[in-house]
Design a protein around this motif. Structure first.
Motif, short mmCIF file in Angstrom:
data_model
loop_
_atom_site.label_atom_id
_atom_site.label_comp_id
_atom_site.label_asym_id
_atom_site.label_seq_id
_atom_site.Cartn_x
_atom_site.Cartn_y
_atom_site.Cartn_z
N VAL A 194 -5.65 -9.92 19.79
CA VAL A 194 -5.05 -8.47 19.97
C VAL A 194 -5.29 -7.95 18.53
CG1 VAL A 194 -2.82 -7.67 20.15
CG2 VAL A 194 -3.34 -9.67 21.45
N MET A 195 -5.52 -6.61 18.76
CA MET A 195 -5.52 -5.48 17.64
C MET A 195 -4.25 -5.22 17.07
SD MET A 195 -8.76 -5.29 17.55
CE MET A 195 -9.20 -3.98 16.38
N GLU A 196 -4.34 -4.42 15.81
CA GLU A 196 -3.03 -4.03 15.29
C GLU A 196 -2.69 -2.83 16.17
OE1 GLU A 196 -0.43 -4.08 13.51
OE2 GLU A 196 -1.67 -4.81 12.05
N THR A 197 -1.14 -2.69 16.08
CA THR A 197 -0.50 -1.82 17.16
C THR A 197 -0.87 -0.32 16.66
OG1 THR A 197 1.54 -1.44 15.45
CG2 THR A 197 1.67 -3.55 16.86
N PRO A 198 -0.94 0.47 17.51
CA PRO A 198 -1.06 1.99 17.56
C PRO A 198 -0.45 2.28 16.71
CG PRO A 198 -1.06 1.15 19.65
CD PRO A 198 -0.56 0.23 19.35
N ALA A 199 1.21 2.19 16.72
CA ALA A 199 2.10 2.92 15.71
C ALA A 199 1.73 2.59 14.21
CB ALA A 199 3.60 2.58 15.96
N PHE A 200 1.44 1.49 13.83
CA PHE A 200 1.19 1.28 12.65
C PHE A 200 -0.06 1.80 12.19
CE2 PHE A 200 -0.59 -1.37 8.97
CZ PHE A 200 0.56 -1.27 8.05
N GLN A 201 -1.30 1.81 12.93
CA GLN A 201 -2.59 2.44 12.97
C GLN A 201 -2.29 4.02 12.38
OE1 GLN A 201 -4.79 1.37 16.30
NE2 GLN A 201 -5.84 -0.29 15.18
N GLU A 202 -1.38 4.45 13.33
CA GLU A 202 -1.00 6.01 12.86
C GLU A 202 -0.58 6.10 11.56
OE1 GLU A 202 -0.85 9.87 13.43
OE2 GLU A 202 -1.93 8.75 14.64
N VAL A 203 0.30 5.31 11.25
CA VAL A 203 1.08 5.52 9.85
C VAL A 203 -0.10 5.45 8.78
CG1 VAL A 203 2.64 4.27 8.19
CG2 VAL A 203 3.38 4.59 10.49
N GLN A 204 -0.79 4.54 8.84
CA GLN A 204 -2.15 3.98 7.97
C GLN A 204 -2.99 5.33 7.98
OE1 GLN A 204 -3.73 0.39 9.55
NE2 GLN A 204 -3.36 -0.61 7.67
N LYS A 205 -3.28 6.12 9.06
CA LYS A 205 -3.99 7.25 9.18
C LYS A 205 -3.43 8.39 8.51
CE LYS A 205 -5.92 7.79 13.07
NZ LYS A 205 -5.96 8.26 14.58
N ARG A 206 -2.06 8.49 8.38
CA ARG A 206 -1.46 9.65 7.93
C ARG A 206 -1.06 9.43 6.36
NH1 ARG A 206 3.40 10.14 9.19
NH2 ARG A 206 3.85 8.55 10.81
N GLY A 207 -1.76 8.02 5.90
CA GLY A 207 -1.26 7.76 4.58
C GLY A 207 0.36 7.82 4.14
N ALA A 208 0.99 7.43 5.18
CA ALA A 208 2.46 7.15 5.11
C ALA A 208 2.79 5.78 4.74
CB ALA A 208 3.22 8.01 6.46
N VAL A 209 2.41 4.87 4.64
CA VAL A 209 2.41 3.83 4.35
C VAL A 209 3.68 3.40 3.46
CG1 VAL A 209 1.86 1.37 3.78
CG2 VAL A 209 0.58 2.58 5.41
N SER A 210 4.94 2.84 3.48
CA SER A 210 5.67 2.87 2.67
C SER A 210 5.38 1.91 1.38
CB SER A 210 7.07 2.20 3.06
OG SER A 210 8.43 1.82 2.05
N ARG A 211 5.82 1.97 -0.20
CA ARG A 211 5.38 1.04 -0.83
C ARG A 211 6.37 0.11 -0.93
NH1 ARG A 211 6.50 2.85 -5.73
NH2 ARG A 211 4.90 1.51 -6.92
N ILE A 212 7.78 0.33 -0.81
CA ILE A 212 8.76 -0.43 -0.73
C ILE A 212 9.60 -0.14 0.39
CG2 ILE A 212 10.68 -1.60 -2.16
CD1 ILE A 212 9.50 -0.13 -4.64
N PRO A 213 9.35 -0.79 1.61
CA PRO A 213 9.88 -0.65 2.93
C PRO A 213 11.44 -0.85 2.80
CG PRO A 213 7.94 -1.75 2.98
CD PRO A 213 8.24 -1.87 1.86
#
Length: 427
Positions: A194-213
């Protein structure tokens, strides 16, 4: 399928321990203690797994929100499988003395860390791939893992329970734990596909990954987190009361055959496998809250009849109580919660949010339930009436928390924090 199969294997491993704590560990690892003290000690090690789960949830939730869902799910599967297999190979108290219960606790901690990181990822693997209007149904497949894992664990113990006691206590119960190595290989193969989920891939694409979730979660959405924990209480309590404590109560307090309770758990878990996706699908049509409230109200109203049925000492009464509790109450409550909780939180810290909500609340809601129930039974001179009263209180708290949360059906996952207008809630 990756979500359901992996979750089933992880929960099989986790629930094996609960069943063994009820019927095996007091004799083999705490036999230096007498009667109720040995049972309480065995249940205390059961609770240790729930205390460890928040740590696993925080660790894997953090990296699941930063690195991705898929990698964390593979790691949790391996950790869980190794811990369970080693429990099956662990020498008894008579063989190595006090080192046996100490090692048992350490391996239970390893199990807790593994399943603590599993939950959030398994849910998001299903929910973040799901079509918006079928999120309840898709998300429920992660929750199928709980009754399905219990079903497998109960089936395994029912089969080895047919052995003579000498063989059951020497190697029969161990075979259930060692079999986890085979299931581990199957689960890893499925999840690798299974590939990575689309929602997380979108967050990565936007550069919006949280540093400290965790920091962002507590700063932006503390209220949904706390109320979500409240909705978890009735589910965790119900599942562990019926699958763990009542099994021990029937065998130890009533002195009845363990097969009566194991058969009831088996049928209840099988019904739960069906009810969870049905309740999830229904929540896609009428809303998450109406379905959840239905299950919680049944749990509240069935509390005292449960005590009456179990205390009757009738095989059919015990089976009926376990089937209604595990199959109907827990199945209906649990079905919509994967989607409900996921839709409450922002994608940037959703893995951390679900892990924190589920695992922190699980300490009291799940892990301490057998201990609390055992204590309440001593207050009631061996009866279940105080346990039933506690059941009513738990259901009331969860119903109140659900009332204070918004209906989430139809909310787009990528815009949770902007609180768009959801679809209308059914009456």
């Amino acid at each position: 399928m990756a979500s359901a199969v992996g979750a089933t294997i992880e929960w099989y491993d986790f629930f094996l321990y609960g069943t063994a704590a009820a019927v095996v560990f007091d004799r083999l690892y705490f036999n230096a203690l007498d009667g109720p003290a040995a049972q309480i000690a065995a249940f205390a090690t059961f609770a240790v797994g729930f205390v460890a789960r928040p740590f696993g949830g925080l660790i894997f939730g953090h990296f699941g929100d930063r690195v991705g869902r898929k990698t964390m799910l593979l790691l949790t599967l391996v950790i869980m499988g190794v811990g369970t297999t080693l429990i099956g190979l662990l020498p008894t108290y008579d063989s190595i003395g006090v080192a046996a219960p100490i090692l048992l606790v350490l391996l239970r901690v390893l199990q807790g860390i593994g399943v603590g990181g599993e939950y959030g990822g398994a849910v998001l693997l299903a929910v973040e791939y799901a079509p918006a209007r079928r999120r309840g149904f898709f998300g429920s497949f992660a929750h199928i893992g709980v009754p399905a894992g219990l079903l497998l664990a109960s089936l395994a113990f029912s089969l080895v329970g047919m052995l003579p006691d000498e063989q059951f206590y020497s190697w029969g119960w161990r075979a259930c734990f060692v079999a986890s190595t085979v299931l581990l290989a199957v689960g890893a193969w499925v999840r690798l596909s299974v590939m990575e989920t689309p929602a997380f891939q979108e967050v990565q694409k936007r550069g919006a990954v949280s540093r400290i979730p965790l920091r962002d979660l507590l700063r932006e959405q503390p209220r949904p987190l706390l109320l979500g924990m409240g909705t978890r209480w009735i589910e965790g309590f119900t599942f562990n009361l019926f699958s763990v404590y009542l099994l021990a109560y029937v065998v130890t307090n009533l002195g009845l055959p363990r097969s009566w309770a194991l058969n009831g758990i088996l049928i209840g878990a099988a019904l739960g496998v069906v009810m969870v996706p049905l309740a999830g699908a229904l929540s896609d049509r009428v809303g998450r809250k109406p379905v959840f409230r239905l299950g919680a109200w049944i749990g509240l109203l069935f509390a005292f009849p449960t005590a009456l049925l179990v205390q009757s000492g009738s095989m059919w009464g015990i089976v009926l109580a376990l089937v209604v509790g595990l199959g109907l109450v827990d199945g209906i409550v649990y079905g919509p919660l994967a989607a409900f909780w996921s839709e409450l939180f922002d994608t940037r810290y959703r893995y951390t949010a679900l892990s924190t909500l589920y695992q922190v609340s699980g300490i009291v809601a799940s892990g301490l339930t057998p201990l609390i129930a055992a204590w309440l039974v001593t207050l009631g001179d061996g009866t279940l009436w105080w346990v039933a009263a506690y059941n009513v209180a738990v259901a009331a708290v969860s119903l109140l928390c659900a009332r204070l949360l918004p209906e989430t059906r139809g909310i787009p996952l990528e815009t949770v924090t902007r609180q768009p207008e959801p679809l209308p809630e059914a009456a």
